[in-house]
Every structure is written in structure tokens, then in C-alpha cells.
Scaffold this active site. Structure first.
Site, PDB file in Angstrom:
ATOM      1  CD  GLU A 169      13.206  -8.904  -2.492  1.00 55.57           C
ATOM      2  OE1 GLU A 169      12.388  -8.672  -1.592  1.00 55.57           O
ATOM      3  OE2 GLU A 169      12.864  -9.022  -3.686  1.00 55.57           O
ATOM      4  NE  ARG A 183      -3.757  -0.025   0.523  1.00 57.05           N
ATOM      5  CZ  ARG A 183      -4.740   0.172  -0.363  1.00 57.05           C
ATOM      6  NH1 ARG A 183      -4.984  -0.731  -1.303  1.00 57.05           N
ATOM      7  NH2 ARG A 183      -5.467   1.256  -0.328  1.00 57.05           N
ATOM      8  CG  HIS A 235      11.842  -1.053  -4.594  1.00 56.02           C
ATOM      9  ND1 HIS A 235      10.490  -0.980  -4.872  1.00 56.02           N
ATOM     10  CD2 HIS A 235      12.489  -0.880  -5.770  1.00 56.02           C
ATOM     11  CE1 HIS A 235      10.335  -0.765  -6.172  1.00 56.02           C
ATOM     12  NE2 HIS A 235      11.535  -0.696  -6.740  1.00 56.02           N
ATOM     13  CD  GLU A 284      10.602  11.461  -4.913  1.00 52.97           C
ATOM     14  OE1 GLU A 284      10.930  11.116  -6.059  1.00 52.97           O
ATOM     15  OE2 GLU A 284      11.238  12.297  -4.240  1.00 52.97           O
TER      16      GLU A 284
HETATM   17  C1  GAR Z   1       9.286  -8.751  -2.324  1.00 49.39           C
HETATM   18  O1  GAR Z   1       9.939  -9.052  -3.533  1.00 49.39           O
HETATM   19  C2  GAR Z   1       9.440  -7.281  -1.983  1.00 49.39           C
HETATM   20  O2  GAR Z   1      10.686  -6.759  -2.350  1.00 49.39           O
HETATM   21  C3  GAR Z   1       8.337  -6.674  -2.798  1.00 49.39           C
HETATM   22  O3  GAR Z   1       7.256  -7.552  -2.687  1.00 49.39           O
HETATM   23  C4  GAR Z   1       7.761  -8.880  -2.487  1.00 49.39           C
HETATM   24  C5  GAR Z   1       7.117  -9.439  -1.249  1.00 49.39           C
HETATM   25  O4  GAR Z   1       7.438 -10.789  -1.078  1.00 49.39           O
HETATM   26  N1  GAR Z   1       7.990  -5.365  -2.322  1.00 49.39           N
HETATM   27  C6  GAR Z   1       7.556  -4.389  -3.102  1.00 49.39           C
HETATM   28  O5  GAR Z   1       7.394  -4.521  -4.293  1.00 49.39           O
HETATM   29  C7  GAR Z   1       7.288  -3.097  -2.380  1.00 49.39           C
HETATM   30  N2  GAR Z   1       6.885  -2.083  -3.308  1.00 49.39           N
HETATM   31  P1  GAR Z   1       7.325 -11.487   0.314  1.00 49.39           P
HETATM   32  O6  GAR Z   1       5.887 -11.220   0.811  1.00 49.39           O
HETATM   33  O7  GAR Z   1       7.530 -12.938   0.046  1.00 49.39           O
HETATM   34  O8  GAR Z   1       8.336 -10.890   1.230  1.00 49.39           O
END
Ligand code: GAR
Length: 213
Positions: free
Chosen positions: A169, A86, A104, A138
Site C-alpha cells: 500500500e 466511514r 482498499h 457503490e
Molecule cells: C489500510 O490498510 C487501508 O488500506 C485500510 O485501512 C488501513 C489504514 O491504515 N482501508 C480500508 O480498509 C478502507 N475501507 P493506515 O491508517 O495505517 O493507513
């Protein structure tokens, strides 16, 4: 340090944080989606869970106020966005200024926003990755704490590239949270963040070249 983690879905980054043996008390995992798979993972780890369903609130401001009320019950030092999908209001971001971080799936400032893996492939970049950063009003633009890069391979699909980035990640997010808990992340006046006490390593040896011949 006490932290609250916000999720919207799968929760694999949240799981990486829960399993990293961090010097951090995860007080609660909060989802904006009632059925988020990550909630079951958090509960299985013995962590308190809560849902603040954005669909039950008429606008962003009211949702963010309800979310902040739930977060504040846990008195966190750090609020961690781990796949929280969100966009947050400026008032919310300011409330948690300098203690709100996000992961990100791109090497910011390249590819803010959505569909980062497909956009990286379409742009023909040879390196892609992920970024842990402080959240500012931002979107996807706050001070960068840590990044990890992966090669983009000639036969990559967005799914294959996403899986390669996701593995990083799960490494870099716990690292960054550990550094924060250890008080080793300094915010500069110039809008950058620095980690105290890390060495640069051997620049030649550590360079990631892609394609690498
Ligand atoms: C992850 O790749 C995270 O970097 C991305 O959503 C995924 C969540 O995966 N986040 C975004 O795109 C934020 N704008 P997860 O629920 O398995 O951690």
C-alpha cells in the site's frame, strides 16, 4: 495540485504520501476521530490538521456536510481517503466526483468491505493485495488506478498478511497520486481508468506465481 487527506486512525498510508516527495500540496489532514494517531504524524510533518467528529453529528448526511465544508475550505483538486473508515453518502461522493480516491486492502473487485485479509485466507486465494481506486457511490467499486499483489503464504495469519499488503500500500498509493498529479490518469466512458505512459513490461518475467514451488 492541492490535496486533502482523510484518515481515521494510524495514518501509515498518509505518512507514506507525506514522505514521498510528491508534486502535491497537502493542504490539510482531516480525521473523523479526535485521537487518531495519524494527526500527530501530520502535525509533525508541518501539515494542517482538523477533526470532524462523526459522533457529534446526528446522521450520515449531516456528518458528510460538515466534512465537505471543512474540505472545501482548502479548495483541493484531489481528496484522498487513506484509511478513512466511514461510508460516505452519495451526495458527498458526487460532490467530489473524479477527484476522490481511496486505498482498499484487497485486489478489488475481490473482497470489498471489511476484514479483507481474514476473508482472503478463508477463501484460499493464493494472491492478495491492495487497490487504489476512484470512489463511486457503490462502496469499493470505482475505477481502478493501480493494484499491488502479494503471495498468501501457507502459515499466514490475517495480521501477517495485512503487514505484507500494507508494505505494498505504501508503494502503490504514492505512485497513483503521482500519476494523478502528472495528469496521467484517464477515466474511460466504460467505468475503467487507465494510466498513460506506463509500459507493460515483460509479462512472463513480471508474473507473480503463488505458490511458486
Ligand atoms: C489500510 O490498510 C487501508 O488500506 C485500510 O485501512 C488501513 C489504514 O491504515 N482501508 C480500508 O480498509 C478502507 N475501507 P493506515 O491508517 O495505517 O493507513
Amino acid at each position: 495540485m492541492r490535496a486533502v487527506i482523510l484518515i481515521s486512525g494510524r495514518g501509515s498510508n498518509m505518512r507514506a504520501l507525506l514522505e514521498a516527495d510528491l508534486p502535491v500540496d497537502i493542504a490539510c489532514v482531516i480525521s473523523n476521530k479526535p485521537g487518531a494517531a495519524g494527526l500527530d504524524i501530520a502535525a509533525a510533518h508541518g501539515v494542517a490538521i482538523a477533526v470532524v467528529d462523526h459522533r457529534l453529528h446526528p446522521d450520515r448526511a449531516e456528518f458528510d456536510a460538515a466534512l465537505a465544508a471543512e474540505i472545501d475550505r482548502h479548495r483541493p483538486d484531489l481528496v484522498i481517503l487513506a484509511g478513512f473508515m466511514r461510508v460516505l453518502t452519495e451526495a458527498f461522493v458526487r460532490r467530489y466526483e473524479n477527484r476522490l480516491i481511496n486505498i482498499h486492502p484487497a485486489l478489488l473487485p475481490a473482497f470489498p468491505g471489511l476484514h479483507t485479509h481474514a476473508r482472503a485466507i478463508a477463501a484460499g486465494v493464493k494472491l492478495h493485495g491492495c487497490t487504489v481506486h476512484f470512489v463511486t457511490p457503490e462502496v469499493d467499486a470505482g475505477p481502478i488506478i493501480a493494484q499491488a499483489a502479494v503471495p498468501v503464504l501457507p502459515d499466514d495469519t490475517p495480521e501477517r498478511l495485512a503487514a505484507r499488503v500494507l508494505r505494498q500500500e505504501h508503494r502503490v498509493f504514492p505512485l497513483a497520486v503521482r500519476w494523478l498529479a502528472e495528469g496521467r490518469v484517464r477515466l474511460g466512458e466504460d467505468g475503467t481508468a487507465a494510466v498513460i505512459g506506463v509500459t507493460g513490461g515483460d509479462a512472463d518475467h513480471e508474473a507473480l506465481v503463488s505458490p511458486n514451488g
